[in-house]
Design a protein around this motif. Sequence first.
Motif, PDB file in Angstrom:
ATOM      1  N   PHE A 260       0.856  -1.189   0.000  1.00 50.87           N
ATOM      2  CA  PHE A 260       0.000   0.000   0.000  1.00 50.87           C
ATOM      3  C   PHE A 260       0.884   1.229   0.000  1.00 50.87           C
ATOM      4  N   SER A 261       0.612   2.157  -0.907  1.00 56.07           N
ATOM      5  CA  SER A 261       1.379   3.402  -0.927  1.00 56.07           C
ATOM      6  C   SER A 261       0.416   4.563  -1.126  1.00 56.07           C
ATOM      7  N   GLY A 262       0.946   5.807  -1.139  1.00 58.50           N
ATOM      8  CA  GLY A 262       0.052   6.963  -1.234  1.00 58.50           C
ATOM      9  C   GLY A 262      -0.437   7.381   0.148  1.00 58.50           C
ATOM     10  N   ILE A 263       0.260   6.870   1.171  1.00 56.18           N
ATOM     11  CA  ILE A 263      -0.157   7.113   2.563  1.00 56.18           C
ATOM     12  C   ILE A 263       0.835   8.077   3.209  1.00 56.18           C
ATOM     13  N   LEU A 264       0.334   9.128   3.827  1.00 55.68           N
ATOM     14  CA  LEU A 264       1.238  10.040   4.530  1.00 55.68           C
ATOM     15  C   LEU A 264       1.719   9.371   5.821  1.00 55.68           C
ATOM     16  N   ASN A 265       2.934   9.706   6.252  1.00 53.28           N
ATOM     17  CA  ASN A 265       3.463   9.111   7.495  1.00 53.28           C
ATOM     18  C   ASN A 265       2.469   9.237   8.642  1.00 53.28           C
ATOM     19  N   SER A 266       1.778  10.381   8.676  1.00 53.52           N
ATOM     20  CA  SER A 266       0.841  10.622   9.779  1.00 53.52           C
ATOM     21  C   SER A 266      -0.394   9.706   9.698  1.00 53.52           C
ATOM     22  N   GLN A 267      -0.619   9.069   8.547  1.00 53.75           N
ATOM     23  CA  GLN A 267      -1.826   8.228   8.388  1.00 53.75           C
ATOM     24  C   GLN A 267      -1.528   6.736   8.528  1.00 53.75           C
ATOM     25  N   LYS A 268      -0.223   6.391   8.610  1.00 55.42           N
ATOM     26  CA  LYS A 268       0.115   4.967   8.487  1.00 55.42           C
ATOM     27  C   LYS A 268      -0.385   4.111   9.657  1.00 55.42           C
ATOM     28  N   ASP A 269      -0.396   4.647  10.876  1.00 56.37           N
ATOM     29  CA  ASP A 269      -0.817   3.830  12.016  1.00 56.37           C
ATOM     30  C   ASP A 269      -2.282   3.416  11.874  1.00 56.37           C
ATOM     31  N   GLU A 270      -3.076   4.350  11.382  1.00 53.51           N
ATOM     32  CA  GLU A 270      -4.508   4.047  11.202  1.00 53.51           C
ATOM     33  C   GLU A 270      -4.686   2.934  10.156  1.00 53.51           C
ATOM     34  N   ILE A 271      -3.920   3.018   9.079  1.00 53.59           N
ATOM     35  CA  ILE A 271      -4.031   1.988   8.028  1.00 53.59           C
ATOM     36  C   ILE A 271      -3.557   0.632   8.574  1.00 53.59           C
ATOM     37  N   ILE A 272      -2.455   0.639   9.312  1.00 49.37           N
ATOM     38  CA  ILE A 272      -1.935  -0.626   9.857  1.00 49.37           C
ATOM     39  C   ILE A 272      -2.979  -1.280  10.770  1.00 49.37           C
ATOM     40  N   LYS A 273      -3.660  -0.445  11.548  1.00 50.30           N
ATOM     41  CA  LYS A 273      -4.706  -0.963  12.444  1.00 50.30           C
ATOM     42  C   LYS A 273      -5.805  -1.667  11.619  1.00 50.30           C
ATOM     43  N   ILE A 274      -6.213  -1.041  10.534  1.00 54.63           N
ATOM     44  CA  ILE A 274      -7.281  -1.641   9.699  1.00 54.63           C
ATOM     45  C   ILE A 274      -6.779  -2.930   9.034  1.00 54.63           C
ATOM     46  N   LEU A 275      -5.504  -2.942   8.638  1.00 55.05           N
ATOM     47  CA  LEU A 275      -4.954  -4.164   8.027  1.00 55.05           C
ATOM     48  C   LEU A 275      -5.041  -5.325   9.011  1.00 55.05           C
ATOM     49  N   ILE A 276      -4.626  -5.059  10.235  1.00 49.60           N
ATOM     50  CA  ILE A 276      -4.614  -6.125  11.241  1.00 49.60           C
ATOM     51  C   ILE A 276      -6.041  -6.604  11.529  1.00 49.60           C
ATOM     52  N   GLN A 277      -6.977  -5.641  11.601  1.00 48.84           N
ATOM     53  CA  GLN A 277      -8.389  -6.033  11.811  1.00 48.84           C
ATOM     54  C   GLN A 277      -8.887  -6.920  10.667  1.00 48.84           C
ATOM     55  N   ASN A 278      -8.289  -6.774   9.484  1.00 43.00           N
ATOM     56  CA  ASN A 278      -8.721  -7.535   8.314  1.00 43.00           C
ATOM     57  C   ASN A 278      -7.810  -8.738   8.028  1.00 43.00           C
ATOM     58  N   ASN A 279      -7.107  -9.209   9.056  1.00 42.57           N
ATOM     59  CA  ASN A 279      -6.265 -10.408   8.939  1.00 42.57           C
ATOM     60  C   ASN A 279      -5.130 -10.285   7.934  1.00 42.57           C
ATOM     61  N   LEU A 280      -4.624  -9.074   7.774  1.00 42.70           N
ATOM     62  CA  LEU A 280      -3.421  -8.910   6.957  1.00 42.70           C
ATOM     63  C   LEU A 280      -2.247  -8.649   7.905  1.00 42.70           C
ATOM     64  N   LYS A 281      -1.181  -9.427   7.701  1.00 42.46           N
ATOM     65  CA  LYS A 281      -0.031  -9.347   8.616  1.00 42.46           C
ATOM     66  C   LYS A 281       0.967  -8.312   8.106  1.00 42.46           C
ATOM     67  N   LEU A 282       1.400  -7.442   9.007  1.00 37.84           N
ATOM     68  CA  LEU A 282       2.350  -6.399   8.610  1.00 37.84           C
ATOM     69  C   LEU A 282       3.737  -7.017   8.407  1.00 37.84           C
ATOM     70  N   LEU A 283       4.353  -6.774   7.210  1.00 37.21           N
ATOM     71  CA  LEU A 283       5.711  -7.288   6.973  1.00 37.21           C
ATOM     72  C   LEU A 283       6.745  -6.186   7.192  1.00 37.21           C
ATOM     73  N   ASP A 284       6.528  -5.023   6.554  1.00 38.99           N
ATOM     74  CA  ASP A 284       7.386  -3.888   6.898  1.00 38.99           C
ATOM     75  C   ASP A 284       6.832  -2.570   6.376  1.00 38.99           C
TER      76      ASP A 284
END
Length: 303
Positions: A260-284
């Motif tokens: 996923f790209s097009g995300i401002l640094n300030s928005q990344k934590d919110e996106i990571i939270k939604i990924l985890i809620q949707n069973n996507l594992k954060l790699l880096d």
Amino acid sequence: MASKDWYKLNFQIESDLEEIIIWKLNELGIFSFSFEYLIKTENKKEVNIWLPINEWDESSRSDFEKIICKLLNINDSINKFFDWSVIKEEDWLTSWKKYWAPELVGNHFLILPCWINLNEEFNDKQIIKIDPGAAFGTGSHPSTYLCLEKMEKILLSDKKVLDIGSGSGILSIAARLLGAKEVCAIDNDYLAINSTNSNFQLNFGNLNNLNTYLGSFNEVILKHQLKKIDFVVCNILAEVIKEMIPNIYKCLRNNGEVIFSGILNSQKDEIIKILIQNNLKLLDVSSRKDWACIYAQKAKNLT
Ligand SMILES: C[S@@+](CC[C@H](N)C(=O)[O-])C[C@H]1O[C@@H](n2cnc3c(N)ncnc32)[C@H](O)[C@@H]1O
């Protein structure tokens, strides 16, 4: 017949405001712009923005000026700040093209504007030829750069790749250069889909292994039942990405990966939270200037 002439808007900014201007233009769907250092005043940059005359009447230009003023915190002297001129269609490409130069991305890619001949010193690079036309994706934007930099480190050979928001087609072309066996490209802008097709043709001389879909991702995915995708790349704004995550999860195969790209640094934590809620594992997470790129995976054995 509608005029194809262009307005050229010129103004000066403090150099560190470049990112916020790019972010706003991106949000407004404006992709023909350039930034130039002013030699005499090193901390300033000149912004040039090209807008098709037939789409920008007086009131929309005035609204646009107000948006820029608000963004830059300018209260007075608006008339002195903005310089509008008219560029004839036949002069537009030359006026715009002079700002484009070949650009090295990551360790392997060279983005080559289609009117420039390849210099021999770059023979060892993977060349992505781009005719920028009217779609986003010339490689110079940090969000595209981050995708390419990450993609070259991922094994794509024989994979089925989905490029969501393909724009100029730059990431679809990169996927095929990296060995993808099938590339599906989706964009909701017909100019972008035309651009994806024509840049793909420009690079490979054919459209083999490419399927393009015009429409919004959430609708296309339902209509065409795109499934068992090995790798998804999605360079769109965070607000749009949020709405796509559940369907991206559905179209990935188990262990499939997504950038996923097009995300401002300030928005990344919110996106990571939604990924985890949707069973996507954060790699880096990687980042460049104010932008973040998130690499994730559909964990094994999840339905
Ligand atoms: C930031 S550009 C990315 C272009 C190119 N992939 C790159 O990386 O440079 C985002 C693209 O997504 C498209 N887009 C925006 N919302 C979309 C949606 N809901 N479905 C499909 N495409 C969308 C826009 O038309 C635009 O071409």
